[in-house]
Motif scaffolding. Structure first.
Motif, PDB file in Angstrom:
ATOM      1  N   ALA A 162       0.854  -1.187   0.000  1.00 24.12           N
ATOM      2  CA  ALA A 162       0.000   0.000   0.000  1.00 24.12           C
ATOM      3  C   ALA A 162       0.890   1.237   0.000  1.00 24.12           C
ATOM      4  CB  ALA A 162      -0.919  -0.002   1.218  1.00 24.12           C
ATOM      5  N   VAL A 163       0.365   2.353  -0.488  1.00 25.44           N
ATOM      6  CA  VAL A 163       1.205   3.546  -0.597  1.00 25.44           C
ATOM      7  C   VAL A 163       1.690   3.998   0.774  1.00 25.44           C
ATOM      8  CG1 VAL A 163       1.388   5.886  -1.500  1.00 25.44           C
ATOM      9  CG2 VAL A 163      -0.037   4.234  -2.678  1.00 25.44           C
ATOM     10  N   ASN A 164       0.845   3.861   1.818  1.00 29.66           N
ATOM     11  CA  ASN A 164       1.330   4.293   3.137  1.00 29.66           C
ATOM     12  C   ASN A 164       2.423   3.362   3.665  1.00 29.66           C
ATOM     13  OD1 ASN A 164      -0.462   2.175   3.758  1.00 29.66           O
ATOM     14  ND2 ASN A 164      -1.249   3.193   5.582  1.00 29.66           N
ATOM     15  N   HIS A 165       2.410   2.088   3.235  1.00 24.70           N
ATOM     16  CA  HIS A 165       3.529   1.207   3.576  1.00 24.70           C
ATOM     17  C   HIS A 165       4.795   1.655   2.852  1.00 24.70           C
ATOM     18  CE1 HIS A 165       5.771  -2.751   2.659  1.00 24.70           C
ATOM     19  NE2 HIS A 165       6.261  -2.223   3.756  1.00 24.70           N
ATOM     20  N   LEU A 166       4.669   1.988   1.570  1.00 20.90           N
ATOM     21  CA  LEU A 166       5.846   2.416   0.816  1.00 20.90           C
ATOM     22  C   LEU A 166       6.396   3.737   1.354  1.00 20.90           C
ATOM     23  CD1 LEU A 166       4.929   1.423  -2.840  1.00 20.90           C
ATOM     24  CD2 LEU A 166       6.149   0.111  -1.099  1.00 20.90           C
ATOM     25  N   CYS A 167       5.508   4.606   1.842  1.00 21.36           N
ATOM     26  CA  CYS A 167       5.984   5.839   2.485  1.00 21.36           C
ATOM     27  C   CYS A 167       6.814   5.508   3.722  1.00 21.36           C
ATOM     28  CB  CYS A 167       4.805   6.724   2.874  1.00 21.36           C
ATOM     29  SG  CYS A 167       4.106   7.678   1.515  1.00 21.36           S
ATOM     30  N   LEU A 168       6.350   4.512   4.498  1.00 16.91           N
ATOM     31  CA  LEU A 168       7.111   4.072   5.662  1.00 16.91           C
ATOM     32  C   LEU A 168       8.481   3.536   5.252  1.00 16.91           C
ATOM     33  CD1 LEU A 168       7.574   3.229   8.607  1.00 16.91           C
ATOM     34  CD2 LEU A 168       6.244   1.151   8.129  1.00 16.91           C
ATOM     35  N   GLU A 169       8.503   2.715   4.200  1.00 15.83           N
ATOM     36  CA  GLU A 169       9.772   2.151   3.744  1.00 15.83           C
ATOM     37  C   GLU A 169      10.707   3.243   3.234  1.00 15.83           C
ATOM     38  OE1 GLU A 169      10.784  -0.768   4.249  1.00 15.83           O
ATOM     39  OE2 GLU A 169       8.958  -1.867   4.721  1.00 15.83           O
ATOM     40  N   LEU A 170      10.146   4.227   2.556  1.00 17.77           N
ATOM     41  CA  LEU A 170      10.961   5.341   2.064  1.00 17.77           C
ATOM     42  C   LEU A 170      11.508   6.134   3.244  1.00 17.77           C
ATOM     43  CD1 LEU A 170      11.901   6.823  -0.511  1.00 17.77           C
ATOM     44  CD2 LEU A 170       9.827   8.221  -0.352  1.00 17.77           C
ATOM     45  N   PHE A 171      10.676   6.366   4.255  1.00 25.15           N
ATOM     46  CA  PHE A 171      11.096   7.079   5.455  1.00 25.15           C
ATOM     47  C   PHE A 171      12.184   6.292   6.188  1.00 25.15           C
ATOM     48  CE2 PHE A 171      10.115   7.866  10.107  1.00 25.15           C
ATOM     49  CZ  PHE A 171      10.770   9.090  10.172  1.00 25.15           C
ATOM     50  N   ARG A 172      11.973   4.985   6.337  1.00 22.09           N
ATOM     51  CA  ARG A 172      12.925   4.135   7.036  1.00 22.09           C
ATOM     52  C   ARG A 172      14.286   4.141   6.325  1.00 22.09           C
ATOM     53  NH1 ARG A 172      11.122  -1.897   8.752  1.00 22.09           N
ATOM     54  NH2 ARG A 172      10.829  -2.157   6.501  1.00 22.09           N
ATOM     55  N   ALA A 173      14.238   4.043   4.988  1.00 20.53           N
ATOM     56  CA  ALA A 173      15.485   4.012   4.219  1.00 20.53           C
ATOM     57  C   ALA A 173      16.199   5.363   4.238  1.00 20.53           C
ATOM     58  CB  ALA A 173      15.202   3.582   2.781  1.00 20.53           C
ATOM     59  N   ARG A 174      15.441   6.442   4.035  1.00 24.66           N
ATOM     60  CA  ARG A 174      16.052   7.773   3.976  1.00 24.66           C
ATOM     61  C   ARG A 174      16.581   8.217   5.333  1.00 24.66           C
ATOM     62  NH1 ARG A 174      14.414  11.172  -0.068  1.00 24.66           N
ATOM     63  NH2 ARG A 174      15.973  12.546   0.863  1.00 24.66           N
ATOM     64  N   ALA A 175      15.863   7.852   6.418  1.00 27.41           N
ATOM     65  CA  ALA A 175      16.273   8.263   7.758  1.00 27.41           C
ATOM     66  C   ALA A 175      17.328   7.336   8.351  1.00 27.41           C
ATOM     67  CB  ALA A 175      15.061   8.320   8.682  1.00 27.41           C
ATOM     68  N   GLY A 176      17.469   6.136   7.775  1.00 23.52           N
ATOM     69  CA  GLY A 176      18.439   5.182   8.298  1.00 23.52           C
ATOM     70  C   GLY A 176      18.057   4.631   9.648  1.00 23.52           C
ATOM     71  N   ILE A 177      16.778   4.307   9.825  1.00 23.06           N
ATOM     72  CA  ILE A 177      16.287   3.817  11.113  1.00 23.06           C
ATOM     73  C   ILE A 177      15.787   2.384  10.993  1.00 23.06           C
ATOM     74  CG2 ILE A 177      15.692   6.098  12.008  1.00 23.06           C
ATOM     75  CD1 ILE A 177      12.791   5.593  11.187  1.00 23.06           C
ATOM     76  N   ASP A 178      15.707   1.712  12.129  1.00 27.09           N
ATOM     77  CA  ASP A 178      15.223   0.338  12.206  1.00 27.09           C
ATOM     78  C   ASP A 178      13.922   0.321  12.997  1.00 27.09           C
ATOM     79  OD1 ASP A 178      14.788  -2.363  12.468  1.00 27.09           O
ATOM     80  OD2 ASP A 178      16.434  -2.713  13.879  1.00 27.09           O
ATOM     81  N   VAL A 179      12.799   0.307  12.279  1.00 27.59           N
ATOM     82  CA  VAL A 179      11.486   0.164  12.907  1.00 27.59           C
ATOM     83  C   VAL A 179      10.809  -1.052  12.286  1.00 27.59           C
ATOM     84  CG1 VAL A 179      11.248   2.627  13.400  1.00 27.59           C
ATOM     85  CG2 VAL A 179      10.355   1.723  11.249  1.00 27.59           C
ATOM     86  N   VAL A 180       9.867  -1.623  13.004  1.00 30.53           N
ATOM     87  CA  VAL A 180       9.212  -2.858  12.570  1.00 30.53           C
ATOM     88  C   VAL A 180       7.931  -2.531  11.819  1.00 30.53           C
ATOM     89  CG1 VAL A 180       8.173  -5.037  13.318  1.00 30.53           C
ATOM     90  CG2 VAL A 180      10.163  -4.105  14.535  1.00 30.53           C
ATOM     91  N   HIS A 181       7.778  -3.077  10.610  1.00 29.53           N
ATOM     92  CA  HIS A 181       6.553  -2.899   9.837  1.00 29.53           C
ATOM     93  C   HIS A 181       5.537  -3.963  10.231  1.00 29.53           C
ATOM     94  CE1 HIS A 181       4.189  -3.694   5.951  1.00 29.53           C
ATOM     95  NE2 HIS A 181       3.628  -2.672   6.569  1.00 29.53           N
ATOM     96  N   VAL A 182       4.311  -3.511  10.560  1.00 36.12           N
ATOM     97  CA  VAL A 182       3.216  -4.423  10.908  1.00 36.12           C
ATOM     98  C   VAL A 182       2.083  -4.198   9.902  1.00 36.12           C
ATOM     99  CG1 VAL A 182       1.615  -5.191  12.697  1.00 36.12           C
ATOM    100  CG2 VAL A 182       3.841  -4.247  13.343  1.00 36.12           C
ATOM    101  N   PRO A 183       1.943  -5.074   8.909  1.00 38.65           N
ATOM    102  CA  PRO A 183       0.881  -4.879   7.912  1.00 38.65           C
ATOM    103  C   PRO A 183      -0.484  -5.308   8.443  1.00 38.65           C
ATOM    104  CG  PRO A 183       2.127  -6.862   7.417  1.00 38.65           C
ATOM    105  CD  PRO A 183       2.803  -6.229   8.602  1.00 38.65           C
ATOM    106  N   TYR A 184      -1.508  -4.548   8.084  1.00 38.16           N
ATOM    107  CA  TYR A 184      -2.895  -4.862   8.452  1.00 38.16           C
ATOM    108  C   TYR A 184      -3.704  -5.045   7.182  1.00 38.16           C
ATOM    109  CZ  TYR A 184      -2.035  -3.431  13.308  1.00 38.16           C
ATOM    110  OH  TYR A 184      -1.562  -3.335  14.596  1.00 38.16           O
ATOM    111  N   ARG A 185      -4.888  -5.568   7.342  1.00 40.56           N
ATOM    112  CA  ARG A 185      -5.813  -5.658   6.203  1.00 40.56           C
ATOM    113  C   ARG A 185      -6.712  -4.421   6.220  1.00 40.56           C
ATOM    114  NH1 ARG A 185      -5.624 -10.280   3.455  1.00 40.56           N
ATOM    115  NH2 ARG A 185      -4.654 -12.091   4.425  1.00 40.56           N
ATOM    116  N   GLY A 186      -6.138  -3.323   5.813  1.00 41.13           N
ATOM    117  CA  GLY A 186      -6.874  -2.067   5.781  1.00 41.13           C
ATOM    118  C   GLY A 186      -6.407  -1.107   6.856  1.00 41.13           C
TER     119      GLY A 186
END
Length: 322
Positions: A162-186
């Motif tokens: 989802a686009v909000n997941h990709l925003c998280l991944e972009l943020f995580r990569a650009r900021a150089g941080i380690d946070v855990v992604h928890v996907p939901y169904r909606g």
């Protein structure tokens, strides 16, 4: 030299004339506009409002048909395979730029070739917000806290890809941080868990995040678009801390491949009437959506740029569908 082409040429002229007349008369009946999302939600709301306004400009009814399924591929494919007569159009979204890299078996595999851009409709940003228990008042403080506590912050999303997941991944990569992604169904389920501190943060569409932020259930830190959002003008863009950051959900109008230029021009003009309508602009702004007028060239450029950006991120972060 064979005379056959010359002998057949006069026979083709009436057919060409009829085709040109049909294009000039478009639309002479109602137009079906497919949307790959169910009723409700910002895409449905915006699509219906734009269709109604376009119909008034064209003098014909624009009938929105919800065809959800397969990450919008059902609607996308139906239009890609439709006759290029202007009577089947598509409300295409960011998924057209995401699917080729995330789910390459879905059709259309190459939206740049398999669809005809008509014009832009809107961009909507995401709010980066966290549970109040997170000791961060701005983006810089969140990055610093995440770096000091690697793997301890859980961030939700509407689902993998989802686009909000990709925003998280972009943020995580650009900021150089380690946070855990928890996907939901909606998104609603994820937002509920954010309110209850089962997860500590997420990116939500403005209209979804706004109630929780106003209630104090979450704390908004930044907006994902390069420009501020009219509904939450106090939020600084993430680009202030991470230069060039720009992650949004967008929507545009497309037709089948080979859609004649006169139809593209007329549909594009009606779309521009809708996206520059002051009443509609105000109604959409209240939902956190910025109508974004733009012709077929702008939409083509948007699709190309987003396909490259999300494709690179998906490959680099090895993101796979659930």
């Amino acid at each position: 030299m064979s005379r056959r082409p010359l002998l057949f040429a006069p026979l083709a002229l009436p057919a060409l004339a009829r085709r040109a007349a049909a294009q000039d008369a478009w639309p002479s009946r109602s137009v079906s506009v497919l949307l790959g999302y169910p009723p409700g939600g910002v895409t449905d709301f915006a699509s219906r409002a734009v269709c109604e306004r376009m119909g008034r400009a064209l003098g014909q009814t624009m009938v929105l048909e919800n065809r959800p399924g397969a990450a919008t591929a059902l609607a996308n494919t139906a239009v890609a395979q439709a006759r290029p007569d202007g009577y089947t159009l598509l409300m295409g979204t960011s998924t057209l730029a995401i699917n080729p890299a995330l789910q390459p078996t879905l059709t259309p595999r190459d939206p740049m070739k398999d669809l005809t851009p008509v014009g832009m409709i809107f961009r909507t940003a995401f709010v980066l917000h966290v549970h109040p228990s997170v000791p961060a008042r701005n983006t810089a403080e969140l990055i610093a806290y995440a770096k000091a506590n690697p793997g301890k912050l859980n961030f939700g999303s509407s689902g993998t890809g989802a686009v909000n997941h990709l925003c998280l991944e972009l943020f995580r990569a650009r900021a150089g941080i380690d946070v855990v992604h928890v996907p939901y169904r909606g998104g609603p389920a994820a937002l509920l868990d954010l309110r209850q501190n089962r997860i500590q943060g997420m990116f939500n569409a403005v209209q979804e995040a706004l109630p929780a932020v106003r209630e104090g259930a979450t704390r908004a830190l930044a907006i994902s678009s390069k420009e501020r959002a009219a509904a939450m003008p106090e939020l600084p863009p993430l680009a202030d801390v991470l230069p060039g950051f720009d992650g949004v959900f967008w929507q545009g109008l497309f037709g089948p491949p080979g859609l004649p230029a006169p139809i593209v021009a007329r549909a594009g003009a009606a779309l521009r009437d809708a996206t520059t309508d002051t009443d509609l602009i105000a109604r959409m702004a209240a939902q956190g959506v910025a109508l974004t007028p733009g012709d077929d060239a702008v939409l083509r450029q948007t699709l190309a740029a987003e396909t490259a950006m999300w494709g690179q991120l998906i490959r680099e972060q090895n993101i796979r569908p659930e």
